[in-house]
Scaffold this motif. Sequence first.
Motif, short mmCIF file in Angstrom:
data_model
loop_
_atom_site.label_atom_id
_atom_site.label_comp_id
_atom_site.label_asym_id
_atom_site.label_seq_id
_atom_site.Cartn_x
_atom_site.Cartn_y
_atom_site.Cartn_z
N ARG A 3 0.82 -1.20 0.00
CA ARG A 3 0.00 0.00 0.00
C ARG A 3 0.86 1.26 0.00
O ARG A 3 0.55 2.23 -0.68
N THR A 212 -10.77 2.55 1.90
CA THR A 212 -9.84 1.47 1.60
C THR A 212 -9.15 1.05 2.91
O THR A 212 -9.21 1.77 3.90
N PRO A 213 -8.48 -0.11 2.91
CA PRO A 213 -7.84 -0.55 4.17
C PRO A 213 -6.55 0.19 4.49
O PRO A 213 -5.84 -0.22 5.41
N ILE A 214 -6.22 1.26 3.80
CA ILE A 214 -4.94 1.94 4.04
C ILE A 214 -4.85 2.43 5.49
O ILE A 214 -5.83 2.88 6.07
N LYS A 215 -3.64 2.30 6.06
CA LYS A 215 -3.45 2.75 7.44
C LYS A 215 -2.83 4.14 7.41
O LYS A 215 -2.08 4.47 6.48
N LYS A 366 -9.50 8.28 9.75
CA LYS A 366 -10.21 7.85 8.54
C LYS A 366 -11.71 8.10 8.71
O LYS A 366 -12.51 7.20 8.56
N GLY B 49 -18.85 3.75 7.42
CA GLY B 49 -17.94 3.97 8.54
C GLY B 49 -17.16 5.26 8.47
O GLY B 49 -16.18 5.44 9.17
N LEU B 50 -17.58 6.17 7.61
CA LEU B 50 -16.85 7.45 7.47
C LEU B 50 -17.32 8.47 8.49
O LEU B 50 -16.62 9.43 8.78
N GLU B 69 -11.72 -3.41 9.06
CA GLU B 69 -10.50 -3.12 8.30
C GLU B 69 -10.15 -4.18 7.27
O GLU B 69 -9.93 -3.88 6.10
N GLU B 70 -10.15 -5.43 7.68
CA GLU B 70 -9.68 -6.48 6.77
C GLU B 70 -10.75 -6.91 5.76
O GLU B 70 -10.46 -7.55 4.77
N LYS B 72 -12.73 -4.73 4.29
CA LYS B 72 -13.13 -3.53 3.57
C LYS B 72 -13.45 -3.83 2.11
O LYS B 72 -14.18 -3.09 1.46
N PHE B 97 -6.28 2.04 -6.76
CA PHE B 97 -7.22 1.58 -5.75
C PHE B 97 -7.14 0.07 -5.55
O PHE B 97 -7.25 -0.42 -4.44
N SER B 99 -4.42 -1.71 -5.77
CA SER B 99 -3.26 -2.07 -4.94
C SER B 99 -3.46 -1.67 -3.48
O SER B 99 -2.85 -2.26 -2.60
N LEU B 100 -4.33 -0.69 -3.24
CA LEU B 100 -4.60 -0.35 -1.84
C LEU B 100 -5.30 -1.50 -1.13
O LEU B 100 -5.25 -1.62 0.08
N TYR B 101 -5.98 -2.35 -1.92
CA TYR B 101 -6.62 -3.52 -1.33
C TYR B 101 -5.71 -4.73 -1.43
O TYR B 101 -6.17 -5.87 -1.32
N SER B 102 -4.43 -4.46 -1.69
CA SER B 102 -3.42 -5.52 -1.76
C SER B 102 -3.71 -6.57 -2.84
O SER B 102 -3.35 -7.73 -2.68
#
Lengths: 369, 302
Positions: A3, A212-215, A366, B49-50, B69-70, B72, B97, B99-102
């Motif tokens: 990320r 997104t799951p970004i920390k 977030k 969740g915002l 989180e996991e 998402k 986007f 890659s942000l979710y791996s």
Amino acid sequence: MRRIMAVLYKEFLQIRRDRMTLGLIFMLPLVQLLLFGFAIQTEVKHISTVVFDQSLSADSRDLLESFSASGYFDVTMAVNSYDEVTRMIDSGKAKVGIVFPPDFSENVRRGTSAAVQVFVDASDSMVSNQAIAVANFIGMIKSQEILTSKLRVGAAPYDIRVRPWYNPDGVTAYYMVPAICGILVTLSMVMLTSMGIVRERERGTLEQLMVTPIKPYELMLGKTLPYIVLGYIQITVALLVGVLVFHVPIKGSILELYILTLFFITASLGLGILVSNIAKTQMQAMQLAYFIFLPSILLSGFMFPRDGMPKLIYYIGNLIPLTYYLDIIRGIVLKGIGFSYLIGQVISLLVFSVVFLTISTLKFKKKIA
Amino acid sequence: MIKITELSKAFGSIGAVHEINLEIKKQEIIGIVGPDGAGKTTLLRMVCGLITPDHGQVLVMGKAPDRMEEEKDKLGYMPQRFSLYGDLTVSENINFFGSLYSLDKKTIQDRADEILGLTNLIAFKNRLADNLSGGMKQKLSLTCALVTRPDILVLDEPTYGVDPESRKEFWKILYRLNKEGKTILLSTPYMDEAELCMKVAFMDNGRIVSVDSPANMREKFSYTVLELKSSIKNSHVLRDIPGVIDAYFYGDSYHIVTPKDRDNLQFIEAALNERNIEVFKLEEIAPSIEDVFVSLAEKEVV
């Protein structure tokens, strides 16, 4: 990790497409350094001087000659009354007025003290301090000359020999150019990253990022790391100008300078990203950045020596990353000292970097509300 | 899939959302319909969740959305404002986007091609997002929200400001995604889009006034609607007629709402003649979903 890389790559793409900013990264050190390097002269020479010589004697001409020969006074105007001297200084045509009384020559010959009036426009303290110091010095030297010749002794009783180290010729550029490098880097780095988060907030892209799951730490790192490269590009351009144009001799190790510069770049980037996390809009970020720039320039020892500052101001200067970097870059470039002398400064910059990035990470939520 | 209970949120003294209860079942298309400022965006942001609610809770697949989180990637969100990078190309945005979710590059690539094919954006892969039309931008946002293959899609006014042709196309895509099993929660200010949802939640002043399928809503509507074409300039005169519950401008005509149980057509016609109102056309029509909403909104105000 993936990320962080994703954000990093995205930032690179955006920087690459932003031709204007990219151009500024190169042009800023080039233009600014050329401009300031030549303009900033703490040593004031060629002060325009008007003279009113009522004595018109060999003695007055001799003393006047000493003034001119010093290089500090440009005696270009001669007038015939006090009023004219006043007018010249009032109008700014002259910064210094020298007035010889009619009995000047007689007094010199008779051995009584011969008074010479020197008026100095002290509205600019930089100029007047120099003028006053040099005028006093010339008076002393000339008096000594006359005394020793009258007493017929071979030498003056004291002989103080000053050896200016590191910059024996007192070239202002040697002292200023490395400092300007520091100013440029901190200015650009803070400016660039201060927009980082807040721009995304204003454009609305942050809302998409938040789901997104970004920390937070990944976002902060991804947003600062790419700019390290830009920081190095800048310092390289600036040093090249310093060496090629101003002939600044780099006495220490360039490699060491580059390594230690990293900590200054990260501290500046951290400061910028912190600004970006505090500000709600890009406008606010800009104003906050300026709020940081002025003390950086005035209190870091860039403009004025820190030794003379009141204690409180001195301690405020301790909170500015540039203060430490000036020690590093001036130390390595001018004195040729190495890491072992600069360990305190390096640790301070490292602490700044960590603290700024940590606060930024903790502050970033977030959440929209 | 989503369970909302007693959900409230206020910004300062302004209440945005009041005690909302709503349940969204698997593979439903549910539309939150309501005027601007009704609280639709606040509600959807809480689902994602915002925004932290003041009271009540949202459970997305049994979990609070800010605790997932996991997971998402189970929820795709498309904000109201275009939230992608205008200075990145279509595929760079999707890659970012993804890659942000791996997700790995290959997976992103495959999925991107698939969704871009579905949304007809494939030809614009290398165009900067800034240079896309409004409709294409929305499709790109949808594509990015879909890259993780989420089970749930939350779309905040996805067709706002988009031309009618692109809106139609967008809805076709939504139906297709729904058929493939996706649950879709969306908001819209357009009444005609409400008809396209399986279930509609009408929202006004921070409250959900009614939830039902569009057909049921119309069915339950206990009034007769008359359509009037006339030269009159406003609806005040119509409202003054006894027996008229409501009257308002609708497109190029007026809608007059009257109770069901009387022979209204003749009665109203007589009343109009009495008032010297020119009548080009007057007939009973089936109530549209908008008629239902208008009456719901007015009940709320009273």
